[in-house]
Design a protein around this motif. Structure first.
Motif, short mmCIF file in Angstrom:
data_model
loop_
_atom_site.label_atom_id
_atom_site.label_comp_id
_atom_site.label_asym_id
_atom_site.label_seq_id
_atom_site.Cartn_x
_atom_site.Cartn_y
_atom_site.Cartn_z
N GLY A 97 0.90 -1.05 -0.16
CA GLY A 97 -0.15 0.08 0.04
C GLY A 97 0.63 1.08 0.07
N LYS A 98 2.22 1.14 -0.42
CA LYS A 98 2.87 2.22 -0.35
C LYS A 98 3.14 2.74 -1.71
N VAL A 99 3.12 4.01 -1.62
CA VAL A 99 3.38 4.82 -3.19
C VAL A 99 4.93 4.33 -3.61
N ILE A 100 4.75 4.02 -4.95
CA ILE A 100 5.90 3.77 -5.65
C ILE A 100 6.42 4.94 -6.37
N ARG A 101 7.54 5.65 -5.55
CA ARG A 101 7.63 6.90 -6.28
C ARG A 101 8.58 6.77 -7.50
N ALA A 102 9.13 5.56 -7.89
CA ALA A 102 9.93 5.54 -8.93
C ALA A 102 8.85 5.73 -10.21
N THR A 103 7.81 5.07 -10.13
CA THR A 103 6.83 5.26 -10.96
C THR A 103 6.28 6.69 -11.31
N LEU A 104 5.98 7.40 -10.42
CA LEU A 104 5.83 8.83 -10.68
C LEU A 104 6.78 9.58 -11.06
N ARG A 105 8.08 9.16 -10.59
CA ARG A 105 9.18 10.11 -11.40
C ARG A 105 9.14 9.79 -12.66
N SER A 106 8.97 8.57 -13.23
CA SER A 106 8.89 8.17 -14.66
C SER A 106 7.74 8.80 -15.43
N SER A 107 6.45 8.66 -14.71
CA SER A 107 5.46 9.54 -15.34
C SER A 107 5.76 11.05 -15.57
N HIS A 108 6.38 11.68 -14.48
CA HIS A 108 6.71 13.11 -14.61
C HIS A 108 7.63 13.21 -16.06
N LEU A 109 8.80 12.51 -16.11
CA LEU A 109 9.61 12.51 -17.16
C LEU A 109 9.28 12.24 -18.49
#
Length: 215
Positions: free
Chosen positions: A195-207
């Motif tokens: 249930g923790k946010v996958i920050r790597a996915t968010l970073r990739s989405s931003h890029l």
């Protein structure tokens, strides 16, 4: 937790902080919860004090006293050669010895030489009534090295909050360098099995979004 204490004032509550490599590390016991209910609600923002027989240390604290949480005790199973369990968690101890967690070490963002902890920013933004969930992540910035991007799940998808509104809301509590530069309204956040946010996915989405805008 404050609502739980209000509704169930006679229930003895215990909160524990630990990891797979060793638990518990700290404990917030019934007396601590009672103290929070009648006198000091800020205690509920902590994970308590070290359990009996455990030594706790904040490694390489910054100017705010925040550093990696190190623990040592016989019941911990993954202590390093230096005798400490390096938790990877960032935290700070208050004057009474209560530990407040600030996020994970690898999540910390260095924005123009200032340390920013995404969890702190998320906690503030989550209090906005138009925000159902939020994930904050560090992203590359040519001038500052890193800056912040916030991914917001609106309470009402048809009327997402404006970035200016969220920025002004957060600025009441946070320093200016902690306010996100990029804002994205999303339907949901990427979560792992815990249930923790996958920050790597968010970073990739931003890029990916930035690349699409530039081409």
């Amino acid at each position: 937790m404050q609502r739980v204490l209000d509704v169930l004032p006679d229930v003895a509550v215990v909160s524990l902080y630990g990891q797979t490599e060793g638990s518990p590390i700290t404990s917030l016991g019934p007396n601590d919860h009672r103290l929070a209910a009648v006198k000091n609600p800020d205690v509920l923002c902590t994970v308590g004090r070290p359990v009996s027989g455990l030594r706790l240390q904040i490694d390489k604290p910054d100017r705010a006293g925040i550093g990696e949480v190190l623990a040592a005790a016989e019941h911990l199973s993954a202590q390093a050669a230096d005798g400490w369990l390096h938790t990877g968690d960032l935290g700070v101890l208050d004057a009474d010895g209560y530990l407040r967690l600030c996020g994970r070490r690898h999540d910390m963002v260095v924005r123009g030489g200032e340390n920013v902890y995404p969890l702190e920013v998320e906690n503030v933004l989550s209090a906005h009534p138009a925000v159902a969930a939020v994930g904050v992540v560090g992203v590359p910035d040519t001038r500052l090295g890193e800056t912040l991007a916030a991914f917001v799940v609106p309470t009402d998808p048809a009327h997402p909050p404006r970035p200016e509104e969220l920025g002004s809301f957060a600025r009441v509590t946070l320093a200016g360098f902690k306010i996100p530069h990029y804002w994205y309204a999303v339907a949901e956040l990427p979560l792992n099995s815990a249930g923790k946010v996958i920050r790597a996915t968010l970073r990739s989405s931003h890029l990916e979004r930035q690349h699409s805008e530039s081409t």
